[in-house]
Scaffold this motif. Structure first.
Motif, PDB file in Angstrom:
ATOM      1  N   LEU A  39      28.470  42.028  31.370  1.00  7.54           N
ATOM      2  CA  LEU A  39      29.769  41.358  31.267  1.00  7.54           C
ATOM      3  C   LEU A  39      30.113  41.048  29.810  1.00  7.54           C
ATOM      4  CD1 LEU A  39      32.262  40.067  32.519  1.00  7.54           C
ATOM      5  CD2 LEU A  39      30.895  38.010  32.958  1.00  7.54           C
ATOM      6  N   LEU A  40      29.159  40.494  29.060  1.00  2.76           N
ATOM      7  CA  LEU A  40      29.413  40.173  27.651  1.00  2.76           C
ATOM      8  C   LEU A  40      29.685  41.416  26.805  1.00  2.76           C
ATOM      9  CD1 LEU A  40      26.938  37.272  26.848  1.00  2.76           C
ATOM     10  CD2 LEU A  40      29.427  37.209  26.817  1.00  2.76           C
ATOM     11  N   ILE A  41      28.914  42.464  27.010  1.00  2.08           N
ATOM     12  CA  ILE A  41      29.129  43.697  26.245  1.00  2.08           C
ATOM     13  C   ILE A  41      30.493  44.300  26.568  1.00  2.08           C
ATOM     14  CG2 ILE A  41      28.341  46.083  25.974  1.00  2.08           C
ATOM     15  CD1 ILE A  41      25.445  44.945  26.277  1.00  2.08           C
ATOM     16  N   THR A  42      30.863  44.280  27.855  1.00  3.57           N
ATOM     17  CA  THR A  42      32.172  44.816  28.244  1.00  3.57           C
ATOM     18  C   THR A  42      33.298  43.992  27.621  1.00  3.57           C
ATOM     19  OG1 THR A  42      31.204  45.538  30.333  1.00  3.57           O
ATOM     20  CG2 THR A  42      33.600  45.512  30.197  1.00  3.57           C
ATOM     21  N   ASP A 130      33.590  42.290  42.703  1.00  2.87           N
ATOM     22  CA  ASP A 130      33.842  41.723  41.375  1.00  2.87           C
ATOM     23  C   ASP A 130      35.335  41.657  41.068  1.00  2.87           C
ATOM     24  OD1 ASP A 130      31.144  41.411  41.119  1.00  2.87           O
ATOM     25  OD2 ASP A 130      30.873  42.975  39.610  1.00  2.87           O
ATOM     26  N   LYS A 131      36.060  42.663  41.481  1.00  2.00           N
ATOM     27  CA  LYS A 131      37.515  42.653  41.262  1.00  2.00           C
ATOM     28  C   LYS A 131      38.146  41.459  41.985  1.00  2.00           C
ATOM     29  CE  LYS A 131      41.082  45.365  40.016  1.00  2.00           C
ATOM     30  NZ  LYS A 131      41.779  46.492  39.941  1.00  2.00           N
ATOM     31  N   ARG A 132      37.670  41.208  43.190  1.00  2.00           N
ATOM     32  CA  ARG A 132      38.175  40.055  43.942  1.00  2.00           C
ATOM     33  C   ARG A 132      37.755  38.735  43.281  1.00  2.00           C
ATOM     34  NH1 ARG A 132      40.301  38.690  48.905  1.00  2.00           N
ATOM     35  NH2 ARG A 132      39.497  36.781  49.833  1.00  2.00           N
ATOM     36  N   ALA A 133      36.536  38.672  42.790  1.00  2.00           N
ATOM     37  CA  ALA A 133      36.044  37.451  42.143  1.00  2.00           C
ATOM     38  C   ALA A 133      36.824  37.136  40.875  1.00  2.00           C
ATOM     39  CB  ALA A 133      34.561  37.590  41.817  1.00  2.00           C
ATOM     40  N   MET A 134      37.326  38.162  40.210  1.00  2.00           N
ATOM     41  CA  MET A 134      38.058  37.952  38.952  1.00  2.00           C
ATOM     42  C   MET A 134      39.515  37.567  39.157  1.00  2.00           C
ATOM     43  SD  MET A 134      36.571  40.791  36.320  1.00  2.00           S
ATOM     44  CE  MET A 134      36.488  42.179  37.436  1.00  2.00           C
ATOM     45  N   ALA A 149      35.177  45.429  36.297  1.00  2.00           N
ATOM     46  CA  ALA A 149      34.650  45.721  37.635  1.00  2.00           C
ATOM     47  C   ALA A 149      34.052  47.126  37.686  1.00  2.00           C
ATOM     48  CB  ALA A 149      35.751  45.574  38.683  1.00  2.00           C
ATOM     49  N   LEU A 150      34.704  48.089  37.064  1.00  2.00           N
ATOM     50  CA  LEU A 150      34.183  49.461  37.057  1.00  2.00           C
ATOM     51  C   LEU A 150      32.882  49.555  36.266  1.00  2.00           C
ATOM     52  CD1 LEU A 150      34.810  52.320  38.016  1.00  2.00           C
ATOM     53  CD2 LEU A 150      36.078  52.677  35.901  1.00  2.00           C
ATOM     54  N   THR A 151      32.821  48.886  35.139  1.00  2.00           N
ATOM     55  CA  THR A 151      31.599  48.882  34.332  1.00  2.00           C
ATOM     56  C   THR A 151      30.453  48.226  35.086  1.00  2.00           C
ATOM     57  OG1 THR A 151      32.922  48.794  32.317  1.00  2.00           O
ATOM     58  CG2 THR A 151      30.597  48.211  32.121  1.00  2.00           C
ATOM     59  N   MET A 152      30.719  47.088  35.700  1.00  2.00           N
ATOM     60  CA  MET A 152      29.684  46.405  36.478  1.00  2.00           C
ATOM     61  C   MET A 152      29.208  47.288  37.632  1.00  2.00           C
ATOM     62  SD  MET A 152      29.063  43.422  35.109  1.00  2.00           S
ATOM     63  CE  MET A 152      28.226  42.502  36.366  1.00  2.00           C
ATOM     64  N   ALA A 153      30.125  47.977  38.288  1.00  2.00           N
ATOM     65  CA  ALA A 153      29.761  48.834  39.418  1.00  2.00           C
ATOM     66  C   ALA A 153      28.863  49.988  38.988  1.00  2.00           C
ATOM     67  CB  ALA A 153      31.027  49.368  40.091  1.00  2.00           C
ATOM     68  N   ILE A 154      29.180  50.599  37.866  1.00  2.00           N
ATOM     69  CA  ILE A 154      28.396  51.752  37.412  1.00  2.00           C
ATOM     70  C   ILE A 154      27.055  51.331  36.829  1.00  2.00           C
ATOM     71  CG2 ILE A 154      28.317  53.624  35.711  1.00  2.00           C
ATOM     72  CD1 ILE A 154      31.411  53.834  36.103  1.00  2.00           C
ATOM     73  N   VAL A 155      27.055  50.324  35.985  1.00  2.00           N
ATOM     74  CA  VAL A 155      25.832  49.938  35.281  1.00  2.00           C
ATOM     75  C   VAL A 155      24.868  49.174  36.176  1.00  2.00           C
ATOM     76  CG1 VAL A 155      24.920  48.630  33.325  1.00  2.00           C
ATOM     77  CG2 VAL A 155      26.996  49.978  33.047  1.00  2.00           C
ATOM     78  N   THR A 156      25.381  48.279  37.024  1.00  2.00           N
ATOM     79  CA  THR A 156      24.484  47.438  37.807  1.00  2.00           C
ATOM     80  C   THR A 156      24.219  47.945  39.214  1.00  2.00           C
ATOM     81  OG1 THR A 156      26.228  45.947  38.613  1.00  2.00           O
ATOM     82  CG2 THR A 156      25.193  45.394  36.494  1.00  2.00           C
TER      83      THR A 156
END
Length: 168
Positions: A39-42, A130-134, A149-156
């Motif tokens: 999240l911080l890097i994004t 994540d999109k809903r949480a944001m 949300a896309l970055t979190m989905a791919i990386v995590t």
């Protein structure tokens, strides 16, 4: 009144936590560090000025929702196991796919695709969760929400589902 936070996400497949409960001591802080770091890097790449405020508002949501998404992927992977109880030829085919998927996903194409579909299901869940949480985070615009949300989905996503348990 203080809000209760429950700690329940990519270091290990969720099913390992059931068989080896001591792994929770590694998984909980590990996933927290990974989720917050991504999240911080994004946010840094997006040149967002309120990184700390966004992190403070979203870290626990991303963390808990990541575990929920992992659980859904594990349900998919283990739910397919019940098909192996069917009579031949379906049961034996499913049994071959499952043994390949759980022991060494790279042994057969069907085992690899099955395991990869489990990872993809978790990634899609992470994106939408994540999109809903944001939605409640006024510090982010729609473009930033989509990218995060896309970055979190791919990386995590739980890429560790693909780690073979046996090398045969």
């Amino acid at each position: 009144m203080k809000r209760e936070v429950k700690l329940y996400n990519i270091l290990l497949p969720i099913w390992i936590l059931y068989f080896f409960p001591q792994v929770w001591f590694i998984t909980l802080p590990g996933n927290l560090i990974i989720d917050c770091g991504v999240l911080l890097i994004t946010l840094a790449v997006l040149k967002h000025t309120g990184k700390k405020a966004v992190l403070k508002q979203l870290w626990w949501k991303f963390w808990l929702l990541g575990f929920l998404a992992d659980f859904m992927g594990a349900l998919f992977l283990f739910g397919f196991w019940y098909l192996s109880l069917l009579p031949d030829p379906v049961g034996s085919w499913v049994d071959q796919v499952l043994s390949a998927a759980f022991l060494n996903p790279f042994r057969t194409l069907s085992g690899f695709l099955y395991t990869l579909s489990g990872v993809a299901i978790v990634g899609v869940c992470i994106y939408f969760f994540d999109k809903r949480a944001m939605r409640s985070c006024a510090l982010l615009d729609e473009r930033q929400r989509h990218i995060i949300a896309l970055t979190m989905a791919i990386v995590t996503a739980p890429w560790t589902f693909l780690i073979p348990l046996y090398a045969y």
